[in-house]
Design an enzyme around this catalytic site. Structure first.
Site, PDB file in Angstrom:
ATOM      1  N   ASP A  10       6.105   2.879  -9.276  1.00 23.76           N
ATOM      2  CA  ASP A  10       5.445   3.005  -7.987  1.00 23.76           C
ATOM      3  C   ASP A  10       6.279   2.087  -7.092  1.00 23.76           C
ATOM      4  O   ASP A  10       6.887   1.144  -7.505  1.00 23.76           O
ATOM      5  CB  ASP A  10       4.094   2.572  -7.943  1.00 23.76           C
ATOM      6  CG  ASP A  10       3.364   2.741  -6.694  1.00 23.76           C
ATOM      7  OD1 ASP A  10       3.642   3.572  -5.958  1.00 23.76           O
ATOM      8  OD2 ASP A  10       2.400   1.756  -6.584  1.00 23.76           O
ATOM      9  N   SER A  11       5.861   1.923  -5.825  1.00 19.47           N
ATOM     10  CA  SER A  11       6.580   0.966  -4.716  1.00 19.47           C
ATOM     11  C   SER A  11       5.829  -0.325  -5.044  1.00 19.47           C
ATOM     12  O   SER A  11       6.583  -1.382  -4.847  1.00 19.47           O
ATOM     13  CB  SER A  11       6.114   1.367  -3.322  1.00 19.47           C
ATOM     14  OG  SER A  11       4.778   1.553  -3.421  1.00 19.47           O
ATOM     15  N   TYR A  42       6.387   1.897   0.631  1.00 18.46           N
ATOM     16  CA  TYR A  42       7.293   2.657   1.029  1.00 18.46           C
ATOM     17  C   TYR A  42       6.568   3.586   2.187  1.00 18.46           C
ATOM     18  O   TYR A  42       7.575   4.080   2.654  1.00 18.46           O
ATOM     19  CB  TYR A  42       7.744   3.458  -0.276  1.00 18.46           C
ATOM     20  CG  TYR A  42       8.352   2.975  -1.571  1.00 18.46           C
ATOM     21  CD1 TYR A  42       8.711   1.536  -1.136  1.00 18.46           C
ATOM     22  CD2 TYR A  42       8.637   3.981  -2.419  1.00 18.46           C
ATOM     23  CE1 TYR A  42       9.586   1.048  -2.419  1.00 18.46           C
ATOM     24  CE2 TYR A  42       9.637   3.324  -3.411  1.00 18.46           C
ATOM     25  CZ  TYR A  42       9.997   1.968  -3.514  1.00 18.46           C
ATOM     26  OH  TYR A  42      10.856   1.354  -4.673  1.00 18.46           O
ATOM     27  N   CYS A  73       3.583   7.456  -7.338  1.00 21.13           N
ATOM     28  CA  CYS A  73       3.458   6.981  -6.124  1.00 21.13           C
ATOM     29  C   CYS A  73       3.544   8.401  -5.068  1.00 21.13           C
ATOM     30  O   CYS A  73       4.436   9.147  -5.333  1.00 21.13           O
ATOM     31  CB  CYS A  73       4.746   6.183  -5.827  1.00 21.13           C
ATOM     32  SG  CYS A  73       5.164   5.676  -3.989  1.00 21.13           S
ATOM     33  N   THR A  75       4.119   8.839  -2.268  1.00 22.63           N
ATOM     34  CA  THR A  75       4.896   8.693  -1.090  1.00 22.63           C
ATOM     35  C   THR A  75       6.208   9.467  -1.826  1.00 22.63           C
ATOM     36  O   THR A  75       6.833  10.166  -1.060  1.00 22.63           O
ATOM     37  CB  THR A  75       5.302   7.410  -0.460  1.00 22.63           C
ATOM     38  OG1 THR A  75       3.822   6.768  -0.034  1.00 22.63           O
ATOM     39  CG2 THR A  75       6.134   7.438   0.515  1.00 22.63           C
ATOM     40  N   GLU A 151      -3.890  -4.141  -1.443  1.00 20.62           N
ATOM     41  CA  GLU A 151      -2.908  -5.154  -1.859  1.00 20.62           C
ATOM     42  C   GLU A 151      -3.721  -6.705  -1.814  1.00 20.62           C
ATOM     43  O   GLU A 151      -3.451  -7.494  -2.243  1.00 20.62           O
ATOM     44  CB  GLU A 151      -1.680  -5.135  -1.499  1.00 20.62           C
ATOM     45  CG  GLU A 151      -0.871  -3.844  -1.763  1.00 20.62           C
ATOM     46  CD  GLU A 151      -0.018  -3.762  -2.996  1.00 20.62           C
ATOM     47  OE1 GLU A 151       0.276  -5.082  -3.158  1.00 20.62           O
ATOM     48  OE2 GLU A 151       0.285  -3.101  -3.414  1.00 20.62           O
ATOM     49  N   CYS A 185      -2.702   9.061  -2.219  1.00 25.50           N
ATOM     50  CA  CYS A 185      -1.846   7.770  -2.683  1.00 25.50           C
ATOM     51  C   CYS A 185      -2.388   7.204  -3.974  1.00 25.50           C
ATOM     52  O   CYS A 185      -3.663   7.134  -3.957  1.00 25.50           O
ATOM     53  CB  CYS A 185      -1.855   6.878  -1.332  1.00 25.50           C
ATOM     54  SG  CYS A 185      -1.368   5.354  -1.623  1.00 25.50           S
ATOM     55  N   HIS A 187      -2.896   4.004  -4.597  1.00 20.83           N
ATOM     56  CA  HIS A 187      -3.601   2.789  -4.195  1.00 20.83           C
ATOM     57  C   HIS A 187      -5.095   3.050  -4.067  1.00 20.83           C
ATOM     58  O   HIS A 187      -5.810   2.400  -4.133  1.00 20.83           O
ATOM     59  CB  HIS A 187      -3.052   1.970  -2.881  1.00 20.83           C
ATOM     60  CG  HIS A 187      -1.993   1.022  -3.304  1.00 20.83           C
ATOM     61  ND1 HIS A 187      -0.695   1.690  -3.462  1.00 20.83           N
ATOM     62  CD2 HIS A 187      -1.923  -0.226  -3.122  1.00 20.83           C
ATOM     63  CE1 HIS A 187       0.159   0.660  -3.541  1.00 20.83           C
ATOM     64  NE2 HIS A 187      -0.438  -0.508  -3.653  1.00 20.83           N
TER      65      HIS A 187
END
Ligand code: DGL
Length: 271
Positions: A10-11, A42, A73, A75, A151, A185, A187
């Site tokens: 993942d990013s 990203y 991810c 994205t 995050e 996504c 997250h």
């Protein structure tokens, strides 16, 4: 039987939501996780940059002799589409598994997608949905603040900042009267309680990461690539920024302390 690890990338840290699902579904599997924590996010970058980073992430995992690669991810999955440079081993992103599930459960044929700006801009979810069911209505909303909120730990059910932001991002989707919402996504599962609350009971949420883990499990089973060993699988983590910060944040994503070594990768050595 194959005891090589499953490679997940993942990013940043969001892909750990996929690792969590994998460990529940396939506890004997070894996992190598690559998180490009120095270059997250990203989702606000150009297509060219995302492709360059994704290729480097994939090469890193290939060099670790993994038996399958999962782009955990949204994205990367959206931007690479069917063009992932992985031919010799199985590969999955998070997009198609989520789309298949959403198309299967929608009652009114109205699906919402929330994801990063790059994912929404790519139009990949809409295209994939209409390939399966051409007459489905799709509403998308880009949620650029969700990743930094998560995050930074702003995702608890009672977090008023996250709730306020989510209300604004979800308003156009609610206005379209969707009955199914794809969290596009990896997250976003951390914000699932808030999102579910705002969307209301009549809307089913589909987590792209969870669906990808189920799909990966099905592929490994079908190709007889599972690790049949009786011992619990191991996890190794590689990140491009601070291993300490990653381990600290990982606890939040996994719901338990990280149980594997975290190594620092030199970003300039990635090819
Ligand atoms: N986890 C990434 C995704 O699923 C989001 C983070 C980013 O923007 O890099 O899209």
């Amino acid at each position: 039987m194959n005891s090589d690890a499953i490679g997940v990338f993942d990013s940043g840290i969001g892909g750990l939501t996929v690792v969590k699902e994998l460990k529940e579904l396939l506890p004997n599997e070894n996992i190598i996780y690559f998180g490009d924590t120095a270059r997250v996010p990203y989702g606000t970058r150009s297509k060219e940059t995302i492709i360059k980073y994704a290729n480097q992430d994939i090469n890193f995992l290939k060099n670790h002799k993994v038996k399958m690669i999962i782009a955990a991810c949204g994205t990367v999955s959206s931007v690479l589409g069917a063009n992932a440079p992985v031919k010799e081993i199985p590969f999955t992103g998070v997009l198609l598994p989520a789309v298949q599930t959403a198309c299967g459960i929608t009652r009114k044929g109205r699906i919402g997608v929330i994801a990063t700006p790059a994912t929404i801009r790519s139009g990949s979810y809409g295209r994939a949905i209409r390939t399966i069911k051409p007459d489905i209505f799709v509403a998308g909303s880009a949620c650029p603040l969700f990743v930094p909120l998560v995050e930074n730990g702003f995702f608890g059910k009672d977090n008023e900042v996250a709730r306020l932001v989510a209300k604004q991002y979800l308003a156009p989707i609610i206005a379209e009267n969707v009955d199914t919402l794809i969290l596009g996504c990896t997250h976003y599962p951390l914000l699932e309680d808030i999102i579910a609350d705002i969307m209301g009971e009549g809307v089913s949420l589909v987590s792209a990461g969870k669906e990808a883990a189920k799909h990966a499990s099905a592929i490994l089973t079908e190709r007889e690539l599972l690790n049949d060993g009786k011992e619990k699988g191991t996890c190794e983590f590689y990140v491009t920024d601070s291993p300490e910060m990653f381990a600290e944040n990982a606890k939040i994503f996994l719901g338990y302390p990280i149980d594997g070594e975290v190594h620092k990768v030199d970003i300039d050595a990635l090819q």
